[in-house]
Enzyme design. Structure first.
Site, PDB file in Angstrom:
ATOM      1  N   HIS A 173       0.836  -1.199   0.000  1.00 49.81           N
ATOM      2  CA  HIS A 173       0.000   0.000   0.000  1.00 49.81           C
ATOM      3  C   HIS A 173       0.880   1.262   0.000  1.00 49.81           C
ATOM      4  O   HIS A 173       0.686   2.176  -0.794  1.00 49.81           O
ATOM      5  CB  HIS A 173      -0.894  -0.049   1.249  1.00 49.81           C
ATOM      6  CG  HIS A 173      -1.727   1.168   1.479  1.00 49.81           C
ATOM      7  ND1 HIS A 173      -3.081   1.184   1.258  1.00 49.81           N
ATOM      8  CD2 HIS A 173      -1.404   2.398   1.920  1.00 49.81           C
ATOM      9  CE1 HIS A 173      -3.548   2.381   1.553  1.00 49.81           C
ATOM     10  NE2 HIS A 173      -2.547   3.139   1.952  1.00 49.81           N
ATOM     11  N   GLU A 174       1.879   1.268   0.855  1.00 50.34           N
ATOM     12  CA  GLU A 174       2.744   2.453   0.950  1.00 50.34           C
ATOM     13  C   GLU A 174       3.581   2.631  -0.326  1.00 50.34           C
ATOM     14  O   GLU A 174       3.771   3.745  -0.793  1.00 50.34           O
ATOM     15  CB  GLU A 174       3.669   2.360   2.164  1.00 50.34           C
ATOM     16  CG  GLU A 174       2.949   2.371   3.513  1.00 50.34           C
ATOM     17  CD  GLU A 174       1.984   3.524   3.652  1.00 50.34           C
ATOM     18  OE1 GLU A 174       2.226   4.595   3.082  1.00 50.34           O
ATOM     19  OE2 GLU A 174       0.939   3.339   4.313  1.00 50.34           O
ATOM     20  N   HIS A 185       1.718   4.353  -2.914  1.00 43.78           N
ATOM     21  CA  HIS A 185       1.741   5.822  -2.765  1.00 43.78           C
ATOM     22  C   HIS A 185       3.038   6.396  -3.330  1.00 43.78           C
ATOM     23  O   HIS A 185       3.035   7.416  -4.009  1.00 43.78           O
ATOM     24  CB  HIS A 185       1.631   6.210  -1.293  1.00 43.78           C
ATOM     25  CG  HIS A 185       0.237   6.137  -0.751  1.00 43.78           C
ATOM     26  ND1 HIS A 185      -0.862   6.565  -1.439  1.00 43.78           N
ATOM     27  CD2 HIS A 185      -0.238   5.671   0.434  1.00 43.78           C
ATOM     28  CE1 HIS A 185      -1.947   6.372  -0.720  1.00 43.78           C
ATOM     29  NE2 HIS A 185      -1.604   5.824   0.427  1.00 43.78           N
TER      30      HIS A 185
END
Lengths: 200, 672
Positions: free
Chosen positions: B195-196, B199
């Site tokens: 998820h990170e 980003h």
């Protein structure tokens, strides 16, 4: 538009600009302080590694060294003192007292280790021991890493101290109590004791 | 979302533009409102003065010209000079506030992580939980083709949360809370990190930092208003009636700024949340695509739901960066309007439609040695294991379009490959890559010439003169291990050593850089490997040590970069082919989609120096142009159906300078 209002607006803008400049200097100091504290954690890891290696080394040496037991004890004592000083320094990196204590303790430890290796010269079996060789190798590798990390830390401390002392940041530094940080310098042990000759 | 890396980069940029428009609009509204309040206040105080003062009403006004229109047309509130002042003042306050915050955050992700009380995790940590986290991050970074980011631990945070910050992949950091390490399994950590990384790859972080800056500008307005209100107290305490009037005006001005400032912050947060929530769904989906294991990220989300602490962040600075976190930093956010993240259950259902909404009780997870290093495959669909070789081949076909699509969007296969790559790395080199002193020596060792003994001897001599003896010895030790390293593993090793290299001081980096240049230059020519290594290394580290700024966009069309692009394609064509007609074919294949008229440059013009200059120009192209360039480049090198090692390394250099994260090329496709 009354002059009072104009004066006021000018005043507000000036005050605001001043606040920005001050905050900028403050933040710069905080960043530099964080940087040297982080740099110390790099040393800390290697120091711990070194403190962990030394008891093993002494354990191996014990099996061979029959005389000069006090050399072994001195190493362990110096190691324990350095360990305590290291923990103290890790709690407040850069704090003058802690850094001086650590530098002194590290100097003692290096000196004690030097004497141990000098004594070990007299024991060919010990010198040839594989464990001993591996430990010595590992120890010197760790010491190199410590030296490098120490350099990085000292660079960071210099950067911080310089910033702290130049005008106008120095005003901010004293206002918000930014303490000077100490370099980490290991006292070179004076080589006053020649290796003892053992009579066996 | 059927978009690729470049579209998402563009999207992030468009969002920034949209955000700026909204911001300017709200500033205009605030200015108008403040003007109105002040004008009314001035007018009524003027009227009061006329009523109460024994002196003629204009006696107290030194600038009668100003007041004339008011006198003529009664309560006319249009006063250009006042308007000018209000506009100037308000704009100055907001702009300075924003610029200040943006400047503060320009130091990159590290500043944010430190601000939140993060402690950098040492790359050589012996703590199993930390080691496991670092391994997960390393694999993710290698799989997505970005340098390994430094990892921070938020020790004071018992909740489960994480964030990524920075301007671009080169200066990104990731941080996780202590709860993450305590409660999450390896798969769940992978989900959170996926998820990170999404980003990081989607360009969300730059937008994040701007959001913080902009909202801060309006917040400063409110703060100035507050101080005006307080200072108005001292104004009104004076006995002079004239001052009393000024005091009232200051009081009203301050109140207006305070109220409107907070209203602006409220609106700013609304914008922030609205933009953010969509991106969270996208990042969740990317994490699944990344690990092909929805159980990882949903498991982590469920644990947030089950933990009483949730994803709460206690640090006071969390408000400013709330939208950057993995989960909502404020547990009890009653207003959905303000929540920076979609509700947990909604996020879980987007990935796992039959979720019943019941959160499990959370127990700490013991970290065992085998989950630290090995990629434990328990819980993954068994069939995938069997399918893997075929799936990998299908996902990694030679199709250039496919490679372009995979940029910034790594697949499970890349993760597997990265895990394998790390596992295959000699432990001595791996350990060296994680420690600053040894990492420098490792880079020196990689640069020692392998096939030319005379050059190697000269390099060693040079090294002995330039670096300190211990580091020289370390280099010699590592050189032996490097000899047996497969050539394809050299650049990934450079990627792995970047976080450790970032830990040296600027002075140490300057010396290191000097030595690297000298080693590259030892034989008075720069070969392809040396060039690629140097480019990959310095393109990230120079930005980190502030020697270079990330390039701004200057070229928006392919035509604008036709000349440098032709140099790049021609050079690649010469590198990969030996026959003249093959060179021509490869060049034409690459140029077809990019250049209007493609003439192959003579080989004398395709020096590495020319290549380097051309690349620097291409770095200033917009994402859409970069996509066209990367597609052309991959088409060119794949024109003959195989990628040579040299081509692969040059592709990595191109990707590093263009800041396009290209996943590792399939080992089977790369010919030595």
């Amino acid at each position: 538009m009354s002059p009072a209002l104009i004066t006021l607006i000018v005043l507000v803008v000036v005050v605001f600009l001043a606040v920005i400049v001050i905050a900028g200097m403050y933040n710069r100091l905080v960043t530099l302080r964080n940087r040297y504290k982080n740099a110390f954690s790099q040393i800390d890891v290697q120091l711990k590694r070194r403190y962990d290696l030394i008891p093993n080394l002494v354990e191996v040496a014990k099996g061979y060294i029959k005389h000069e037991r006090e050399t072994l004890e001195a190493v362990i004592k110096a190691r324990n003192a350095a360990y305590a000083a290291g923990q103290q320094a890790a709690r407040s990196p850069g704090e003058p007292q802690a850094m001086t204590a650590l530098g002194g303790a590290e100097g003692q430890l290096t000196g004690a280790l030097g004497r141990l290796f000098a004594v070990a010269e007299a024991y060919p079996d010990l010198k040839a021991n594989q464990n001993m060789l591996a430990l010595q190798e590992e120890l010197s590798a760790t010491e190199n890493k410590i030296a490098f990390a120490r350099q990085a830390y000292n660079d960071a401390v210099m950067g911080y101290n310089t910033q702290r002392e130049v005008f106008p940041t120095t005003v901010i530094a004293s206002m918000f109590n930014f303490q000077a940080a100490n370099l980490f310098e290991v006292e070179q042990p004076a080589e006053r004791e020649a290796p003892k000759v053992s009579f066996t | 979302m059927a978009t690729d890396f470049f579209d998402r980069q563009d999207y992030a940029r468009r969002q920034t533009t949209r955000l700026l428009v909204m911001f300017v609009l709200s500033v205009v509204i605030i200015i108008l409102a403040i003007y109105l309040v002040v004008a009314v206040a001035l007018d009524s105080s003027g009227a009061r003065a006329r009523l109460h003062s024994s002196r003629p009403p204009y006696g107290m006004v030194e600038q009668p010209i100003d007041e004339q229109p008011m006198a003529r047309s009664g309560p006319s509130y249009w006063n250009p000079q006042l308007f000018l002042w209000v506009t100037l003042g308000t704009t100055a306050v907001i702009a300075l506030g924003s610029l200040y915050k943006i400047a503060e955050l320009s130091a990159g992700g590290e500043t944010v992580a430190l601000m939140l009380g993060g402690r950098p995790i040492n790359p050589q940590t012996t703590d199993l939980a930390e080691r496991r986290l670092l391994n997960v991050v390393e694999e993710m970074a290698l799989a997505s083709g970005v340098p390994v980011p430094p990892v921070f631990l938020l020790e004071q945070e018992p909740g489960i949360n994480a964030f990524a910050a920075g301007h671009q992949p080169g200066d990104a950091v990731v941080a996780v809370s202590a709860g993450c390490l305590k409660y999450l399994t390896r798969e769940e950590l992978q989900g959170v990190m996926g998820h990170e990384f999404s980003h990081i790859l989607n360009g969300d972080m730059r937008l994040d930092l701007r959001l913080i800056g902009i909202v801060n500008g309006i917040l400063v307005l409110a703060i100035v208003g507050y101080y005006l209100l307080r200072s108005a107290g001292s104004f009104s305490s004076s006995r002079d009636s004239k001052r009393d009037d000024s005091g009232t005006i200051v009081l009203i001005l301050g109140l207006a700024m305070l109220v409107l400032g907070y209203l602006g912050v409220f609106l700013g947060n609304l914008i922030k949340s609205a933009i953010n929530r969509q991106r969270e769904f996208l990042a969740d989906a990317s994490a699944v695509q990344f690990t092909r294991y929805p159980g990882g990220i949903t498991g982590a989300l469920k644990k947030i739901g089950g933990l009483s602490e949730g994803s709460r962040i206690r640090d006071g600075h969390a408000t400013e960066v709330s939208h950057m976190f993995f989960g909502d930093a404020f547990a009890g956010s009653f207003f959905n309007l303000f929540a920076t993240h979609p509700p947990l259950a909604e996020r879980i259902r987007a990935l796992e439609p039959d979720f019943d909404g019941r959160f499990p009780e959370v127990q700490p997870v013991a970290v065992t040695a085998d989950t630290v290093a090995d990629r434990s495959r328990a819980g993954r669909p068994a069939s995938l294991e069997k399918l893997l070789p075929a799936a990998a081949a299908a996902a990694m076909t030679m199709d250039a379009g496919n490679i372009t699509r995979q940029i910034g969007r790594p697949q499970t296969e890349h993760l597997e490959q990265a895990g394998q790559m790390v596992a295959d790395m000699p432990p001595a080199l791996m350990a060296a890559a994680r420690e600053p002193f040894a990492a420098q020596a490792l880079i020196y060792a990689l640069l020692l010439s392998r096939d030319d003994e005379a050059t190697c001897a000269r390099q060693l001599q040079m090294l002995e003169a330039k670096v300190e003896p211990p580091q020289y010895q370390q280099t010699q030790q590592l050189a032996a291990a490097v000899q047996s390293l497969s050539a394809a593993a050299a650049l990934p090793l450079v990627d792995l050593s970047i976080p450790a290299l970032k830990k040296s001081s600027p002075q140490q980096y300057a010396r290191f850089r000097e030595v690297v240049e000298a080693l590259v230059d030892a034989d008075h020519k720069v070969d392809l490997f040396e060039y690629s290594l140097r480019t990959v290394l310095f393109s990230y580290l120079d930005v980190n040590f502030g020697l270079k700024k990330p390039p701004a966009v200057r070229y928006r069309t392919a035509d604008a970069v036709a000349q440098p692009a032709a140099v790049i394609l021609a050079t690649l064509a010469y590198v990969g082919q030996s026959q003249a007609e093959d060179v021509q074919r490869a060049f034409q294949a690459g140029a077809a989609g990019l250049l209007k008229q493609a003439t192959l440059l003579p080989s004398e013009q395709c020096t590495l120096a020319a290549f380097d200059a051309a690349l620097a120009q291409l770095a200033q192209a917009s994402p859409q142009v970069k996509r066209a360039i990367i597609t052309a480049v991959t088409t060119c090198i794949a024109a003959d159906g195989k990628i040579t090692l040299k081509e692969g390394e040059l592709l990595r250099a191109v990707a590093a300078v263009l800041a396009c994260p290209v996943p590792p090329l399939p080992a089977a496709m790369v010919e030595n």
